[in-house]
Design a protein around this motif. Structure first.
Motif, PDB file in Angstrom:
ATOM      1  N   UNK A 143       8.714  -7.980   5.121  1.00 23.56           N
ATOM      2  CA  UNK A 143       7.411  -7.693   4.520  1.00 23.56           C
ATOM      3  C   UNK A 143       7.584  -6.957   3.192  1.00 23.56           C
ATOM      4  N   UNK A 144       8.495  -6.006   3.178  1.00 24.14           N
ATOM      5  CA  UNK A 144       8.758  -5.264   1.945  1.00 24.14           C
ATOM      6  C   UNK A 144       9.242  -6.199   0.842  1.00 24.14           C
ATOM      7  N   UNK A 145      10.165  -7.089   1.182  1.00 25.57           N
ATOM      8  CA  UNK A 145      10.689  -8.039   0.194  1.00 25.57           C
ATOM      9  C   UNK A 145       9.589  -8.971  -0.301  1.00 25.57           C
ATOM     10  N   UNK A 146       8.732  -9.404   0.598  1.00 28.39           N
ATOM     11  CA  UNK A 146       7.644 -10.312   0.212  1.00 28.39           C
ATOM     12  C   UNK A 146       6.649  -9.619  -0.717  1.00 28.39           C
ATOM     13  N   UNK A 157       9.147   0.295  -8.170  1.00 31.90           N
ATOM     14  CA  UNK A 157       8.598   1.619  -8.481  1.00 31.90           C
ATOM     15  C   UNK A 157       7.157   1.711  -7.990  1.00 31.90           C
ATOM     16  N   UNK A 158       6.381   0.654  -8.215  1.00 29.18           N
ATOM     17  CA  UNK A 158       5.006   0.642  -7.719  1.00 29.18           C
ATOM     18  C   UNK A 158       4.975   0.719  -6.194  1.00 29.18           C
ATOM     19  N   UNK A 159       5.880   0.019  -5.534  1.00 25.39           N
ATOM     20  CA  UNK A 159       5.939   0.046  -4.069  1.00 25.39           C
ATOM     21  C   UNK A 159       6.266   1.447  -3.563  1.00 25.39           C
ATOM     22  N   UNK A 161      -1.475  -3.332  -5.019  1.00 28.31           N
ATOM     23  CA  UNK A 161      -2.747  -3.753  -4.406  1.00 28.31           C
ATOM     24  C   UNK A 161      -2.603  -4.993  -3.522  1.00 28.31           C
ATOM     25  N   UNK A 162      -1.658  -4.960  -2.614  1.00 28.34           N
ATOM     26  CA  UNK A 162      -1.427  -6.074  -1.693  1.00 28.34           C
ATOM     27  C   UNK A 162      -1.466  -5.516  -0.280  1.00 28.34           C
ATOM     28  N   UNK A 163      -2.168  -6.206   0.605  1.00 29.48           N
ATOM     29  CA  UNK A 163      -2.248  -5.758   1.993  1.00 29.48           C
ATOM     30  C   UNK A 163      -1.535  -6.750   2.904  1.00 29.48           C
ATOM     31  N   UNK A 164      -1.138  -6.259   4.043  1.00 27.99           N
ATOM     32  CA  UNK A 164      -0.457  -7.071   5.047  1.00 27.99           C
ATOM     33  C   UNK A 164      -1.414  -7.289   6.208  1.00 27.99           C
ATOM     34  N   UNK A 165      -1.533  -8.516   6.629  1.00 30.44           N
ATOM     35  CA  UNK A 165      -2.331  -8.832   7.803  1.00 30.44           C
ATOM     36  C   UNK A 165      -1.392  -9.434   8.838  1.00 30.44           C
TER      37      UNK A 165
END
Length: 60
Positions: A10-13, A45-47, A53-57
């Motif tokens: 998920x982090x990589x994606x 850096x943003x992560x 501004x990306x969410x995981x479902x």
């Protein structure tokens, strides 16, 4: 605020998707030094600052 524990996939994606957005001209959300130009570095850096501004479902 609820914090999710992300898998490495998920982090990589998330970082990859954000890096692609930055490479295609999306505005950078945080202030960075001018010598950082690699979209992947900027996305990382943003992560780390929790501003992407990306969410995981997930299907649970």
């Amino acid at each position: 605020m609820i914090f999710m524990i992300l898998t490495k996939f998920e982090k990589a994606r998330i970082i990859g998707a954000r890096a692609l957005q930055i490479a295609m001209g999306a505005p950078v959300i945080i202030d960075i030094s001018p010598d950082i130009i690699d979209p992947i570095d900027i996305a990382m850096i943003e992560f780390e600052n929790n501003v992407i501004p990306i969410t995981i479902k997930r299907n649970q």
